[in-house]
Design an enzyme around this catalytic site. Structure first.
Site, mmCIF file in Angstrom:
data_model
loop_
_atom_site.group_PDB
_atom_site.id
_atom_site.type_symbol
_atom_site.label_atom_id
_atom_site.label_comp_id
_atom_site.label_asym_id
_atom_site.label_seq_id
_atom_site.Cartn_x
_atom_site.Cartn_y
_atom_site.Cartn_z
ATOM 1 N N LYS A 41 65.389 27.959 113.579
ATOM 2 C CA LYS A 41 64.884 28.840 114.644
ATOM 3 C C LYS A 41 65.915 29.161 115.743
ATOM 4 C CE LYS A 41 59.915 28.028 114.565
ATOM 5 N NZ LYS A 41 58.790 27.741 115.459
ATOM 6 N N ASP B 94 55.343 32.969 118.838
ATOM 7 C CA ASP B 94 54.549 31.795 119.233
ATOM 8 C C ASP B 94 53.895 32.011 120.604
ATOM 9 O OD1 ASP B 94 54.888 30.239 116.988
ATOM 10 O OD2 ASP B 94 56.676 29.224 117.755
HETATM 11 P P1 NAP Z 1 59.081 18.296 119.068
HETATM 12 O O1 NAP Z 1 60.088 19.346 119.364
HETATM 13 O O2 NAP Z 1 59.476 17.117 118.252
HETATM 14 O O3 NAP Z 1 58.513 17.800 120.487
HETATM 15 C C1 NAP Z 1 57.538 16.857 120.608
HETATM 16 C C2 NAP Z 1 57.310 16.443 122.058
HETATM 17 O O4 NAP Z 1 56.316 15.409 122.018
HETATM 18 C C3 NAP Z 1 58.514 15.842 122.762
HETATM 19 O O5 NAP Z 1 58.396 16.049 124.150
HETATM 20 C C4 NAP Z 1 58.363 14.353 122.421
HETATM 21 O O6 NAP Z 1 58.918 13.472 123.385
HETATM 22 C C5 NAP Z 1 56.872 14.174 122.489
HETATM 23 N N1 NAP Z 1 56.459 13.074 121.612
HETATM 24 C C6 NAP Z 1 56.636 12.977 120.277
HETATM 25 N N2 NAP Z 1 56.133 11.809 119.820
HETATM 26 C C7 NAP Z 1 55.657 11.151 120.899
HETATM 27 C C8 NAP Z 1 55.018 9.888 121.084
HETATM 28 N N3 NAP Z 1 54.778 9.079 120.050
HETATM 29 N N4 NAP Z 1 54.672 9.522 122.335
HETATM 30 C C9 NAP Z 1 54.924 10.337 123.371
HETATM 31 N N5 NAP Z 1 55.520 11.560 123.275
HETATM 32 C C10 NAP Z 1 55.880 11.946 122.042
HETATM 33 O O7 NAP Z 1 57.832 18.922 118.332
HETATM 34 P P2 NAP Z 1 57.296 20.427 118.441
HETATM 35 O O8 NAP Z 1 57.997 21.276 117.448
HETATM 36 O O9 NAP Z 1 57.341 20.819 119.863
HETATM 37 O O10 NAP Z 1 55.792 20.279 117.890
HETATM 38 C C11 NAP Z 1 54.858 19.514 118.602
HETATM 39 C C12 NAP Z 1 53.461 19.698 118.016
HETATM 40 O O11 NAP Z 1 53.071 21.051 118.117
HETATM 41 C C13 NAP Z 1 53.320 19.343 116.535
HETATM 42 O O12 NAP Z 1 52.128 18.630 116.358
HETATM 43 C C14 NAP Z 1 53.243 20.677 115.832
HETATM 44 O O13 NAP Z 1 52.458 20.632 114.646
HETATM 45 C C15 NAP Z 1 52.525 21.521 116.889
HETATM 46 N N6 NAP Z 1 52.834 22.954 116.774
HETATM 47 C C16 NAP Z 1 51.780 23.813 116.594
HETATM 48 C C17 NAP Z 1 52.026 25.163 116.490
HETATM 49 C C18 NAP Z 1 50.886 26.111 116.246
HETATM 50 O O14 NAP Z 1 51.128 27.283 115.907
HETATM 51 N N7 NAP Z 1 49.651 25.703 116.412
HETATM 52 C C19 NAP Z 1 53.338 25.660 116.606
HETATM 53 C C20 NAP Z 1 54.381 24.755 116.813
HETATM 54 C C21 NAP Z 1 54.102 23.393 116.902
HETATM 55 P P3 NAP Z 1 60.361 12.773 123.160
HETATM 56 O O15 NAP Z 1 61.357 13.849 123.430
HETATM 57 O O16 NAP Z 1 60.348 11.665 124.128
HETATM 58 O O17 NAP Z 1 60.386 12.305 121.716
#
Ligand code: NAP
Length: 283
Positions: A72, A108
Site C-alpha cells: 500500500k 478506506d
Molecule cells: P496495524 O497497522 O498492525 O495496527 C494495529 C494497532 O493496534 C497498533 O496501534 C498496535 O499497537 C495496536 N495493537 C495491536 N495489537 C495490540 C495488542 N495486543 N494490545 C494493544 N494494542 C495492540 O493494523 P491495521 O492494519 O491498522 O489493522 C487493525 C485492525 O483493523 C485489524 O483488525 C484489521 O482487520 C482492521 N481493518 C479493518 C478494515 C475494514 O475495512 N473494516 C480495514 C483495515 C483494517 P502497537 O504499535 O503497540 O503494536
C-alpha cells in the site's frame, strides 16, 4: 458467475499473500448485479516484483486494481498521481489506469465514513476517540479530520511509538496511553468511539481495548472496524450499555464500492456486495 468476453475490461487486487482476500467475491457480486463488462481477479505479487507487476498491469490495459498488504505504501512512488486522501494516509488501496496514467486513491476513508453516515452519525463538530495507531487508524483519523471532527484523541498501549507513527497528524490529534487519566477524560467526553486495534478479532474474540463503559456518554456511537467476528466483545459491551454500534463490514463494503465506482463510473449495489462478503466470511 462473472461473464467474460473479448471486450471484458480487467480489474483485480495485488498483495502478498492474496488468497485470503475477500475482494474478488465482493467485486464479482457487484459486477454481476450491475451487469457491466468487467472481470476482477486476485493476483499474488511478491514485494520485489511490485514495479514489474504495476508496469505489467498498465501494459495489459487493466482499468484498475486494488492494492493490499504489503504494497500500500510502496506502490505510491510507481504512480503518476496520488490524491489527497491517499497522500494524507500515506497509503494507496485503489489505482485507476486512465489511458496509461496511473492515479492512486485511498477508498478506506469513504468506507469508514460510510459506517457512520448510514447510521445517521454526523462527524462535524463531534469529539472522537480511537483505540490504536496503526495503518487503519491513519485512514480513520484522516476521515474524521476531513469531515470536521471537533477533536480526535488516540489511546494506545505505547504512546511514544504512536506519536512517532502519527507525527504528521501531531497538530490535530492528541495521543495518550489508554490507561492514563488524560485518556479517561477524553473518553468520558467522546461522541464517537472507534476501535482500530486487532483486539477482539477472530480467533482471540475475548480481547478488547480497555473501556470503562460506566463513564462513556450514553449518546456515544461505538464503531469497531474489525469484521470477524461480526460482533466483537467491544461492540457487545457497547450494546449492553445501550450504545448504537457499527462493525467493520460497512467499511470493507464501502471501500470496495468506492473503488468500483472510480473504475467504472457505476454506483454499485452495496447490498449485493455485503451479502457476498458475509457469505465469503463464513466459508
Ligand atoms: P496495524 O497497522 O498492525 O495496527 C494495529 C494497532 O493496534 C497498533 O496501534 C498496535 O499497537 C495496536 N495493537 C495491536 N495489537 C495490540 C495488542 N495486543 N494490545 C494493544 N494494542 C495492540 O493494523 P491495521 O492494519 O491498522 O489493522 C487493525 C485492525 O483493523 C485489524 O483488525 C484489521 O482487520 C482492521 N481493518 C479493518 C478494515 C475494514 O475495512 N473494516 C480495514 C483495515 C483494517 P502497537 O504499535 O503497540 O503494536
Amino acid at each position: 458467475m462473472m461473464k467474460a468476453s473479448g471486450t471484458t475490461k480487467n480489474l483485480g487486487v495485488i498483495g502478498w499473500p492474496i488468497a485470503h482476500s475477500l475482494s474478488p467475491a465482493m467485486q464479482a457480486a457487484a459486477i454481476q448485479a450491475a451487469d457491466i463488462d468487467y472481470a476482477y481477479i486476485a493476483m499474488p505479487v511478491r514485494p520485489e516484483a511490485l514495479p514489474a507487476a504495476v508496469e505489467g498491469l498498465k501494459s495489459l490495459g487493466f482499468r484498475g486494481f486494488n492494492v493490499t498488504i504489503p504494497h500500500k505504501s510502496a506502490v505510491m512512488e510507481l504512480l503518476d498521481e496520488v490524491d489527497e486522501d491517499a497522500r494524507r494516509i500515506g497509503a494507496v488501496n485503489t489505482v485507476v489506469n486512465d489511458n496509461g496514467r496511473l492515479l492512486g486513491h485511498n477508498t478506506d476513508v469513504t468506507g469508514f465514513l460510510r459506517g457512520l453516515s448510514r447510521q445517521g452519525v454526523v462527524v462535524c463538530g463531534k469529539r472522537a476517540v480511537l483505540f490504536g495507531a496503526g495503518g487503519a487508524a491513519r485512514a480513520v483519523i484522516w476521515g474524521l479530520l476531513r469531515e470536521g471532527a471537533e477533536s480526535v484523541t488516540v489511546g494506545v498501549r505505547n504512546a511514544a511509538k504512536a506519536r512517532e507513527a502519527l507525527a504528521d497528524f501531531a497538530a490535530d490529534v492528541d495521543i495518550f496511553p489508554w490507561d492514563g487519566a488524560d485518556f479517561a477524560e477524553n473518553l468520558a467526553a467522546a461522541d464517537i468511539l472507534v476501535n482500530t486495534t486487532p483486539l477482539g478479532m477472530t480467533p482471540k474474540t475475548e480481547e478488547a481495548p480497555p473501556v470503562d463503559w460506566a463513564r462513556v456518554r450514553a449518546e456515544a456511537f461505538v464503531y469497531d472496524i474489525i469484521y470477524t467476528p461480526e460482533c466483537t466483545r467491544f461492540l457487545r459491551e457497547a450494546k449492553e450499555h445501550g450504545h448504537r454500534i457499527s462493525n467493520g463490514v460497512a467499511m470493507l463494503v464501502g471501500q470496495g464500492a468506492e473503488a468500483l465506482s472510480l473504475w467504472t463510473g457505476v454506483r454499485p449495489d452495496e447490498g449485493a456486495m455485503e451479502q457476498a462478503l458475509l457469505a465469503a466470511l463464513v466459508r
